[in-house]
Write an enzyme that holds these catalytic residues in place. Structure first.
Site, PDB file in Angstrom:
ATOM      1  N   CYS A   1       1.104  -1.512   0.195  1.00  0.00           N
ATOM      2  CA  CYS A   1      -0.027  -0.183  -0.194  1.00  0.00           C
ATOM      3  C   CYS A   1       0.826   1.425   0.084  1.00  0.00           C
ATOM      4  O   CYS A   1       0.398   2.080  -0.204  1.00  0.00           O
ATOM      5  CB  CYS A   1      -0.860   0.302   1.238  1.00  0.00           C
ATOM      6  SG  CYS A   1      -2.133  -1.364   1.031  1.00  0.00           S
TER       7      CYS A   1
ATOM      8  N   ASP B   1     -14.490   6.323   2.090  1.00  0.00           N
ATOM      9  CA  ASP B   1     -13.870   5.688   2.354  1.00  0.00           C
ATOM     10  C   ASP B   1     -13.646   4.348   0.541  1.00  0.00           C
ATOM     11  O   ASP B   1     -13.448   4.399  -0.278  1.00  0.00           O
ATOM     12  CB  ASP B   1     -15.962   4.838   2.512  1.00  0.00           C
ATOM     13  CG  ASP B   1     -16.462   5.245   3.491  1.00  0.00           C
ATOM     14  OD1 ASP B   1     -16.060   5.000   4.665  1.00  0.00           O
ATOM     15  OD2 ASP B   1     -16.708   6.913   3.777  1.00  0.00           O
ATOM     16  N   ASP B   2     -13.196   3.286   1.609  1.00  0.00           N
ATOM     17  CA  ASP B   2     -12.448   2.669   0.775  1.00  0.00           C
ATOM     18  C   ASP B   2     -13.724   1.701  -0.369  1.00  0.00           C
ATOM     19  O   ASP B   2     -13.374   0.942  -1.469  1.00  0.00           O
ATOM     20  CB  ASP B   2     -11.528   1.556   0.681  1.00  0.00           C
ATOM     21  CG  ASP B   2     -10.033   2.452   1.693  1.00  0.00           C
ATOM     22  OD1 ASP B   2      -9.698   3.782   0.747  1.00  0.00           O
ATOM     23  OD2 ASP B   2      -9.410   1.824   2.400  1.00  0.00           O
TER      24      ASP B   2
ATOM     25  N   ASP C   1      -8.988  -3.530  -4.941  1.00  0.00           N
ATOM     26  CA  ASP C   1      -7.339  -2.839  -4.155  1.00  0.00           C
ATOM     27  C   ASP C   1      -6.603  -4.115  -5.138  1.00  0.00           C
ATOM     28  O   ASP C   1      -6.816  -6.061  -4.778  1.00  0.00           O
ATOM     29  CB  ASP C   1      -7.575  -3.192  -2.632  1.00  0.00           C
ATOM     30  CG  ASP C   1      -6.617  -2.033  -2.203  1.00  0.00           C
ATOM     31  OD1 ASP C   1      -5.056  -1.957  -2.447  1.00  0.00           O
ATOM     32  OD2 ASP C   1      -6.552  -2.085  -1.027  1.00  0.00           O
TER      33      ASP C   1
ATOM     34  N   ASP D   1     -11.552  -4.092   3.529  1.00  0.00           N
ATOM     35  CA  ASP D   1     -13.048  -2.367   2.911  1.00  0.00           C
ATOM     36  C   ASP D   1     -14.522  -2.714   2.886  1.00  0.00           C
ATOM     37  O   ASP D   1     -14.868  -2.170   3.418  1.00  0.00           O
ATOM     38  CB  ASP D   1     -12.485  -2.377   1.420  1.00  0.00           C
ATOM     39  CG  ASP D   1     -11.177  -1.843   1.430  1.00  0.00           C
ATOM     40  OD1 ASP D   1     -10.416  -1.372   1.777  1.00  0.00           O
ATOM     41  OD2 ASP D   1     -10.792  -1.873   0.388  1.00  0.00           O
TER      42      ASP D   1
ATOM     43  N   HIS E   1      -8.571 -11.012 -13.839  1.00  0.00           N
ATOM     44  CA  HIS E   1      -8.669 -10.394 -15.839  1.00  0.00           C
ATOM     45  C   HIS E   1      -6.647 -10.196 -15.059  1.00  0.00           C
ATOM     46  O   HIS E   1      -6.401  -9.458 -13.999  1.00  0.00           O
ATOM     47  CB  HIS E   1      -8.681  -9.351 -15.594  1.00  0.00           C
ATOM     48  CG  HIS E   1      -8.366  -7.715 -16.519  1.00  0.00           C
ATOM     49  ND1 HIS E   1      -8.911  -8.709 -17.614  1.00  0.00           N
ATOM     50  CD2 HIS E   1      -7.552  -6.646 -16.612  1.00  0.00           C
ATOM     51  CE1 HIS E   1      -8.126  -7.819 -19.097  1.00  0.00           C
ATOM     52  NE2 HIS E   1      -7.194  -7.079 -18.850  1.00  0.00           N
TER      53      HIS E   1
END
Length: 736
Positions: free
Chosen positions: A404, A436-437, A454, A477, A526
C-alpha cells in the site's frame, strides 16, 4: 555468483595501503593528540603528517587544511561558516541546480536566515555557463559555490574561469571536489578557488573523515565550538585513525592518479561502448569530453531504475544519485539537464575505480544486457513452470515499492478527484464524496451491494503469503463498511518475462485459501503482463442500508479504538532490504494475513459511529479522513497506540518507506504535535500499512466493553487510542 562493484562514486573500498597505514593507530597509538606526554606526541605527529599529505595533494599549505567528519560537514562549514561570518558584506550566494544535497540544503537553510540564493541552470550536458555567473553577480554577492565535478553524470565545471570572474569582484569561491579528487587533478594553483571540500570515502579512505581547504586570511564562523582543536576552527578531539587514513589516501592518489586515470577512462569507455552497441535505445548523460574518467550515467527508456537494480543482483551500481537510492523520483540533476522523463526514470550510474578489472567490466556488460533484455516489454516470455517455486525468488526485489506504500500521493489524488463529477444517482449510498475505500449501491429497501477493489505490489518475498495478504487487505474494505463479502475477482499484473508462472500460481493459491477462510470464493479475474508483480481482489459484498458503516460519521465524545498494531510498512521495507530477522518476518506476515472479519462481527452489537481500515495512508492519514469527513477534531494518545517495537528500531536506523514520508507531509497541516512527541513516533504514526486494523469510533460508555469483547474474539491488540473531542475542521491533537 561473483558480485562486481561498479559504484565507486557512492563510496570507494578502503585501499589496502590505506588500511596498512591505519593499523598502528587502531592498536598501538591511542594517545589524545592534545596530550603532552609521549602517547599524545605520537598521534599529534601522525595528524600533522596527514595534514601535510592532504596539503601536498592540493598543493597548498598545511595550515590551510581543516579536518572534518566528511564532505557534508566541509560543505556546511565552507558555505554557512563564510556566509554567517561575512553577512555584513552582503547576503547573496550563487550556486547551481545540480549540486550535492550537502550544498543545496545548507543554501536553503541560509535562505531561511535572510540570505538570497541564486541557483544557476545547466545545459543539456550539465555545464554551468560562465556567462550565467556573470549575469547573476550583484553588489551583495559574497560567495559562489560550484562543484568541480557532478556526482551523478561526472560533468566537470569551468571552475578556473568562474573563480577568475568572481575574484575580479572580490567574491569568494568554494567548490565541492568530493567526486573529483583522485580522478582528476585538484590543486589550488590550477583551480584558483578559496575553499575546497574533500570526502575521504570517495578516494579510498574510510567513511566519516573529510577535509576543507580554506585559503589563508579567510575567516569563517565556527560551527562546532568547544576546545581549540584544528587551529581553533573546529572543536573536537581529532579522529586520528581516520585522519591517518585520509592522509595515506591522498598520498596514494598523488602517486598513482596519472596512471590510474587513463585506465579508469579505458574501462569506462569499454563499458559505455559495449552497452550502447548492444542496447541502442540507451543514452549517455553528461558531457562527452568534460567528464570524470570513471563515471558513466546511462539511461534505459521505459524501465524504472530501481527495477533494473533489483534485477541486476550481481552488479553494484546506483539509480541516479546514491543519496536517493530508495526513492522512485526523478533526479534533480537530470531534471536540471532536461533529460526526458522516460529516460531519466531509467537512469543508472556506473562508476569504476582503482580496483576495477577489465574482466569485471566484460562480465558486468553481460549481466546488464541480459537484465535490460528481460525487462523490455517485447522480450519473449519466460518458460511456464507448473509446479515448484524457486526458493531463492524474492518477490520484493521485483518491485520499486511495497504494498500500500505504492499508492499515489494522497495530496495528488485529492487534487485529481476534486475536479471529477459527482454521481447523482440516489441509489449510491456511499460514493466518491467520502474517503471510504468501498462503494455502496442500494438494490432494495433491505439490501445494498458493497463493492471494492484493491491491489498492490509484493509486500513480502514469499508468493503464497503475498497472495494471502493481498486478499486479506481487499476483504478489509468490505468489513470496514459493515458488509459481508460474497465473492471476489482477481486483479493480476505479472512479469512473465521475469518470473516463472509457478510464482503466480502460488500467489493465487494464497489468495484462494484466504478467501476460503472468509467464506467466499474467487470466481474469476483479469490479468495483464506487467513489468512487476501486482495482485489484489475486486470484492463484492452485501449490507443492510441501515447498517452501513462509514468513516465520516464520528461524533463528539466517541472513543477511538484500533484493532491491529502499526509499523508493518517500515518492517516490510526492512524485509525488502534483508534487514529483518525470521521471527519478526513471520509475525508481520501473520499480522497482515489476519482477516478483520472477527473484529467486524464484534462491532455489530455496539453503537459504532464511524469505521475505517488503516492501510496506505497510515493511522494519521486515515484518522484525518475520519475527522475531516465528520467535521470534528480528535485527540490521539501516542503512548496508547499499539506499535510493533521493531518498527521503531528500524525507523531509528533509517529504514523508512517513501510512502510513509509522503503520509507525514500529507497530514502535517492537520496535526498539532504535543510537546515531547519524538520525530520517530511521528514517522511510525504515519507509516503506510498493508492489511492494517480497523479504526473505530464508538460511544464512550461502550468503549471498554468493546475492547474486552474484541480481545476475547482473538483481536489481542485492540486498544483505546484517543477521543473525538469537539466539532472542528479535522484537527488531530497528538499527545504523549
Amino acid at each position: 555468483m561473483r558480485h562486481i562493484y561498479l559504484d565507486y562514486n557512492a563510496t570507494t573500498p578502503i585501499h589496502p595501503a590505506v588500511a596498512d597505514a591505519m593499523q598502528p593507530f587502531l592498536r598501538d597509538h591511542y594517545g589524545n593528540p592534545s596530550s603532552a606526554h609521549w602517547f599524545g606526541v605520537q598521534t599529534r605527529k601522525a595528524v600533522e603528517a596527514a595534514r601535510a599529505q592532504v596539503a601536498a595533494l592540493l598543493r597548498c599549505q598545511p595550515d590551510e587544511i581543516i579536518f572534518t567528519s566528511g564532505g557534508s560537514e566541509s560543505d556546511n562549514y565552507a558555505i554557512a561558516g563564510y556566509a554567517l561570518k561575512n553577512r555584513g558584506r552582503g547576503n547573496h550566494i550563487i550556486t547551481s541546480q545540480i549540486e550535492h544535497p550537502a550544498v543545496l540544503e545548507v543554501c536553503r537553510h541560509l535562505e531561511s536566515q535572510g540570505f538570497d540564493v541564486t541557483y544557476l541552470p545547466v545545459d543539456a550536458a550539465g555545464l554551468v555557463a560562465v556567462e550565467d555567473v556573470r549575469r547573476n553577480l550583484r553588489p551583495t554577492t559574497i560567495l559562489i559555490s560550484i562543484m568541480q565535478a557532478n556526482n551523478e553524470v561526472g560533468t566537470i565545471q569551468p571552475l578556473r574561469e568562474i573563480a577568475a570572474l568572481a575574484h575580479d569582484s572580490g567574491i569568494v569561491v568554494h567548490t565541492d571536489a568530493a567526486q573529483a579528487v583522485g580522478k582528476i587533478p585538484v590543486t589550488v594553483p590550477d583551480l584558483s578557488v578559496d575553499m575546497i571540500t574533500i570526502a575521504g570515502h570517495k578516494l579510498y579512505a574510510p567513511k566519516g573523515i573529510g577535509a576543507l581547504y580554506v585559503r589563508r586570511g579567510l575567516d569563517l564562523q565556527q560551527l562546532i565550538v568547544g576546545a581549540g582543536h584544528e587551529q581553533g576552527r573546529r572543536a573536537g578531539t581529532e579522529n586520528v585513525l581516520e585522519i591517518v587514513g585520509l592522509g595515506a589516501a591522498c598520498a596514494l592518489v598523488a602517486r598513482e592518479m596519472d596512471n590510474r586515470a587513463p585506465e579508469m577512462r579505458r574501462l569506462r569507455d569499454l563499458l559505455q561502448e559495449s552497452l550502447l552497441a548492444r542496447i541502442p535505445q540507451a543514452r549517455v548523460n553528461g558531457h562527452g569530453e568534460r567528464r570524470l574518467p570513471n563515471t558513466l550515467s546511462v539511461s534505459f527508456p521505459g524501465i524504472e531504475a530501481n527495477t533494473i537494480i533489483a534485477e541486476l543482483e550481481t552488479v553494484a551500481c546506483s539509480p541516479g544519485a546514491a543519496c536517493h537510492s530508495d526513492k522512485v523520483m526523478m533526479s534533480h540533476v537530470l531534471e536540471a539537464m532536461q533529460v526526458p522523463v522516460e529516460y531519466a526514470m531509467g537512469t543508472i550510474r556506473f562508476s569504476v575505480g582503482y580496483m576495477t578489472s577489465e574482466a569485471e567490466v566484460v562480465e558486468a556488460v553481460e549481466s546488464i544486457v541480459a537484465t535490460i533484455d528481460r525487462l523490455q516489454p517485447q522480450s519473449p516470455a519466460a518458460a511456464i513452470v507448473t509446479s515448484g517455486v524457486d526458493s531463492d525468488i524474492r518477490l520484493t526485489k521485483f518491485t520499486h515499492g511495497l504494498g500500500c506504500a505504492c499508492k499515489l500521493r494522497p495530496q495528488a489524488l485529492e487534487r485529481i478527484l476534486a475536479d471529477l463529477p459527482r454521481p447523482h444517482d440516489a441509489r449510491v449510498l456511499v460514493g466518491a464524496e467520502s474517503s471510504d475505500d468501498a462503494a455502496v449501491f442500494q438494490l432494495r429497501d433491505d439490501l445494498a451491494v458493497v463493492q471494492t477493489v484493491d491491489f498492490f505490489t509484493p509486500i513480502v518475498d514469499d508468493p503464497y503469503h503475498f497472495g494471502a495478504i493481498a486478499a486479506a487487505n481487499s476483504l478489509s474494505d468490505i468489513y470496514a463498511m459493515g458488509g459481508e463479502p460474497l465473492f471476489a475477482l482477481s486483479v493480476v499484473g505479472f512479469p512473465s518475462n521475469r518470473l516463472p508462472m509457478s510464482v503466480l500460481q502460488q500467489i493465487l493459491r494464497g489468495a484462494a485459501d484466504k478467501a476460503a477462510e472468509a467464506g467466499i470464493s474467487i470466481i474469476g479475474g483479469h490479468t495483464v503482463d506487467d513489468t512487476e508483480p501486482k495482485y489484489g481482489l475486486a470484492v463484492t459484498g452485501v449490507v443492510h442500508p441501515e447498517r452501513i458503516l462509514t468513516n465520516n460519521r464520528a461524533r463528539v465524545g466517541d472513543k477511538l479504538i484500533l484493532t491491529k498494531p502499526i509499523g508493518t510498512g517500515i518492517i516490510a521495507t526492512a524485509i525488502k532490504r534483508q534487514l529483518a530477522g525470521a521471527d519478526i518476518t513471520r509475525r508481520v506476515i501473520d499480522l497482515m494475513s489476519t482477516l478483520n472479519r472477527a473484529a467486524a462481527k464484534v462491532l455489530v452489537a455496539f453503537n459504532v459511529s464511524a469505521v475505517t481500515d488503516v492501510t496506505g495512508f497510515g493511522l494519521l492519514g486515515h484518522l484525518k479522513e475520519m475527522t475531516v469527513g465528520s467535521k470534528v477534531n480528535a485527540r490521539l494518545v501516542a503512548s496508547a497506540v499499539p506499535i510493533l517495537k521493531e518498527a521503531v528500531e528500524y525507523a531509528v536506523a533509517g529504514t523508512i518507506p517513501g510512502g510513509t514520508e509522503n503520509n507525514l507531509d500529507y497530514v502535517q497541516p492537520y496535526v498539532d504535535w504535543g510537546a515531547g512527541i519524538a520525530n520517530i513516533t511521528r514517522i511510525v504514526l504515519a507509516d503506510a500499512q498493508t492489511s492494517g486494523g480497523l479504526l473505530i469510533a464508538v460511544e464512550p460508555t461502550q468503549a471498554g466493553r468493546l475492547v474486552n469483547e474484541l480481545q476475547a474474539a482473538g483481536v489481542d491488540a485492540a486498544a483505546v487510542i484517543g477521543t473525538i473531542v469537539e466539532p472542528g475542521a479535522g484537527k488531530i491533537f497528538v499527545t504523549p
